[in-house]
Each structure stands twice: as C-alpha cells, then as structure tokens.
Write a protein that holds these residues in place. Structure first.
Motif, PDB file in Angstrom:
ATOM      1  N   ARG A  86       0.822  -1.203   0.000  1.00 28.27           N
ATOM      2  CA  ARG A  86       0.000   0.000   0.000  1.00 28.27           C
ATOM      3  C   ARG A  86       0.862   1.260   0.000  1.00 28.27           C
ATOM      4  O   ARG A  86       1.942   1.291   0.588  1.00 28.27           O
ATOM      5  CB  ARG A  86      -0.909   0.051   1.232  1.00 28.27           C
ATOM      6  N   ILE A  87       0.348   2.279  -0.635  1.00 28.03           N
ATOM      7  CA  ILE A  87       0.876   3.631  -0.468  1.00 28.03           C
ATOM      8  C   ILE A  87      -0.024   4.338   0.529  1.00 28.03           C
ATOM      9  O   ILE A  87      -1.248   4.361   0.360  1.00 28.03           O
ATOM     10  CB  ILE A  87       0.900   4.398  -1.801  1.00 28.03           C
ATOM     11  N   VAL A  88       0.549   4.877   1.570  1.00 26.19           N
ATOM     12  CA  VAL A  88      -0.211   5.631   2.568  1.00 26.19           C
ATOM     13  C   VAL A  88       0.131   7.107   2.414  1.00 26.19           C
ATOM     14  O   VAL A  88       1.301   7.491   2.490  1.00 26.19           O
ATOM     15  CB  VAL A  88       0.102   5.153   3.996  1.00 26.19           C
ATOM     16  N   ALA A 121       4.275  -0.014   4.637  1.00 23.76           N
ATOM     17  CA  ALA A 121       3.691   0.925   3.674  1.00 23.76           C
ATOM     18  C   ALA A 121       4.752   1.817   3.053  1.00 23.76           C
ATOM     19  O   ALA A 121       5.796   2.084   3.659  1.00 23.76           O
ATOM     20  CB  ALA A 121       2.637   1.792   4.361  1.00 23.76           C
ATOM     21  N   LYS A 122       4.471   2.275   1.857  1.00 24.43           N
ATOM     22  CA  LYS A 122       5.267   3.322   1.224  1.00 24.43           C
ATOM     23  C   LYS A 122       4.563   4.639   1.546  1.00 24.43           C
ATOM     24  O   LYS A 122       3.496   4.923   1.009  1.00 24.43           O
ATOM     25  CB  LYS A 122       5.352   3.094  -0.278  1.00 24.43           C
ATOM     26  N   LEU A 123       5.140   5.410   2.439  1.00 30.57           N
ATOM     27  CA  LEU A 123       4.455   6.581   2.951  1.00 30.57           C
ATOM     28  C   LEU A 123       4.835   7.840   2.186  1.00 30.57           C
ATOM     29  O   LEU A 123       6.013   8.080   1.914  1.00 30.57           O
ATOM     30  CB  LEU A 123       4.761   6.767   4.441  1.00 30.57           C
ATOM     31  N   ASP A 154      10.145   6.499  -1.051  1.00 33.04           N
ATOM     32  CA  ASP A 154      10.077   5.554  -2.165  1.00 33.04           C
ATOM     33  C   ASP A 154       9.777   6.322  -3.446  1.00 33.04           C
ATOM     34  O   ASP A 154       8.701   6.907  -3.586  1.00 33.04           O
ATOM     35  CB  ASP A 154       8.997   4.498  -1.912  1.00 33.04           C
ATOM     36  N   ALA A 155      10.722   6.320  -4.373  1.00 34.21           N
ATOM     37  CA  ALA A 155      10.577   7.124  -5.592  1.00 34.21           C
ATOM     38  C   ALA A 155       9.372   6.693  -6.412  1.00 34.21           C
ATOM     39  O   ALA A 155       8.661   7.527  -6.988  1.00 34.21           O
ATOM     40  CB  ALA A 155      11.851   7.035  -6.431  1.00 34.21           C
ATOM     41  N   GLY A 156       9.111   5.389  -6.468  1.00 35.96           N
ATOM     42  CA  GLY A 156       7.966   4.907  -7.227  1.00 35.96           C
ATOM     43  C   GLY A 156       6.654   5.380  -6.646  1.00 35.96           C
ATOM     44  O   GLY A 156       5.731   5.754  -7.387  1.00 35.96           O
ATOM     45  N   ALA A 157       6.542   5.370  -5.318  1.00 30.93           N
ATOM     46  CA  ALA A 157       5.330   5.863  -4.666  1.00 30.93           C
ATOM     47  C   ALA A 157       5.168   7.361  -4.900  1.00 30.93           C
ATOM     48  O   ALA A 157       4.058   7.844  -5.170  1.00 30.93           O
ATOM     49  CB  ALA A 157       5.376   5.557  -3.172  1.00 30.93           C
ATOM     50  N   ASN A 158       6.251   8.102  -4.803  1.00 32.61           N
ATOM     51  CA  ASN A 158       6.188   9.539  -5.074  1.00 32.61           C
ATOM     52  C   ASN A 158       5.692   9.791  -6.494  1.00 32.61           C
ATOM     53  O   ASN A 158       4.859  10.683  -6.728  1.00 32.61           O
ATOM     54  CB  ASN A 158       7.563  10.176  -4.882  1.00 32.61           C
TER      55      ASN A 158
END
Length: 201
Positions: A86-88, A121-123, A154-158
């Motif tokens: 999840r991305i939070v 999580a990727k916050l 996390d660059a991908g989440a950003n």
C-alpha cells in the motif's frame, strides 16, 4: 482502483470531493461508520462511497486524514499489522484540538513517526499544507494551477502520487525524502504550510 480515505473531517472531505470531481473513485470512512456519512455521499454524487475503516484501508492507496491525537486509534481500527503493498498518504500535522499543543516528535518529522504506525507501507506526505477550503477549491485558476507538495522515501510511490495529483488538476512538487521534504512541509515549523502557490499553466 479506488482510493481509501480514513477520516471524514474537513481535510478528508475536501480531498475526497476534489478527487471525485476529477473522476477518481473514493471510499471514505470514519470512526462512526458509513451511515454517518450518507449526507456527504449524497452531496458529492457518484464516485464517493461511504465504507468502514477496514474497507478503506484495503485499497492500494490509503489516505490518513485524522487529527493527530486520533491517529493511533484510526490505524488500530484498520486491523492491519502489515501495510505492505500500500501507499499511505499522510495529511496529518502533529497538533490539534483541544489544546493545539505540538506533539513531541523526538527530533523526527511527523511523517517518520507515522511511518512507524504503518509498517511495510510506502508513505508519502502530501495535502497537509493548505487549509480545507483551499484544498477543496478548483485547483485550476486563471493564474495557474495550485501547488501540492509531496515527499516520501520511495521514488515509485512519489511518482504514483505525483500522477494522481496532476490528474486531479493540481501542480505537484516533489520535495524528496521525508527527512528533508517532510520537514519543509511540516506544520508547525516548516516554511511551506499555509503557502498557497500557483504554477503557471
């Protein structure tokens, strides 16, 4: 994929309504249950669904939009011990009613503290620097698009949240990692909260 929002106060509501207006599917929840949100759903129209906290937390992108003092209880209500996959999105600021006393973060950013509550999580820190009435307004103005800051480790989440922000009409500005960008965004203390900036179209 729907976006889950935990918290239906001023920020959660403004963000949910704006994302729905941009064509996103949003599941919004609060501690009182879906029945308490029917007026909100009726006003927003198709695209916004009232759910339980557990249902909102099941999505790939989950927004935490609760007061700081209720944050631990809100996370506990999800029933999740592992937030992997999840991305939070953390919209919180480390103060709030009733006394608006600033929380002791031990020298860390508030999002670094939040990250410990959602292990795996990727916050991404975002949507915390504008007041609700500005966040909920049309982000496209004659002078340009309203800026939303974000930061995360996390660059991908950003990148994924940057695309979400841009699809909704805002102009995304990625500040990098939480230890640096999160500190710039943090309220109180950072220089960016309350700044309503526009990026020329």
């Amino acid at each position: 994929m729907p976006i889950g929002i935990i918290g239906a106060g001023a920020i959660g509501t403004a963000l949910g309504e704006r994302l729905v207006a941009a064509g996103e599917q949003v599941l919004i929840s609060n501690s009182r249950g879906p029945d308490s949100l029917q007026h909100l759903v009726a006003a927003a129209g198709p695209g916004l669904t009232a759910t339980t906290v557990k249902e909102a937390a099941a999505e790939d992108i989950v927004v935490l939009a609760v007061p700081w003092r209720r944050l631990k209880d809100a996370v506990a209500a999800t029933g999740l011990d592992d937030w992997s996959g999840r991305i939070v999105i953390d919209t919180t600021n480390p103060l709030g009613p009733p006394d608006f006393k600033v929380a002791d973060l031990g020298g860390r950013t508030s999002s670094e503290v939040v990250a410990d509550l959602v292990p795996g999580a990727k916050l991404v820190k975002a949507f915390n620097t504008l007041p609700p009435h500005v966040l909920g307004a049309n982000p496209r103005t004659p002078a340009g698009r309203r800026v939303i800051f974000l930061s995360g480790d996390d660059a991908g989440a950003n990148d994924r949240i940057t695309r979400l922000i841009e699809r909704a009409g805002w102009a995304a500005v990625d500040l990098g990692r939480l230890a640096t960008g999160g500190r710039l965004q943090q309220f109180p203390g950072g220089p960016l909260p309350t700044l309503s900036l526009l990026k020329e179209n």
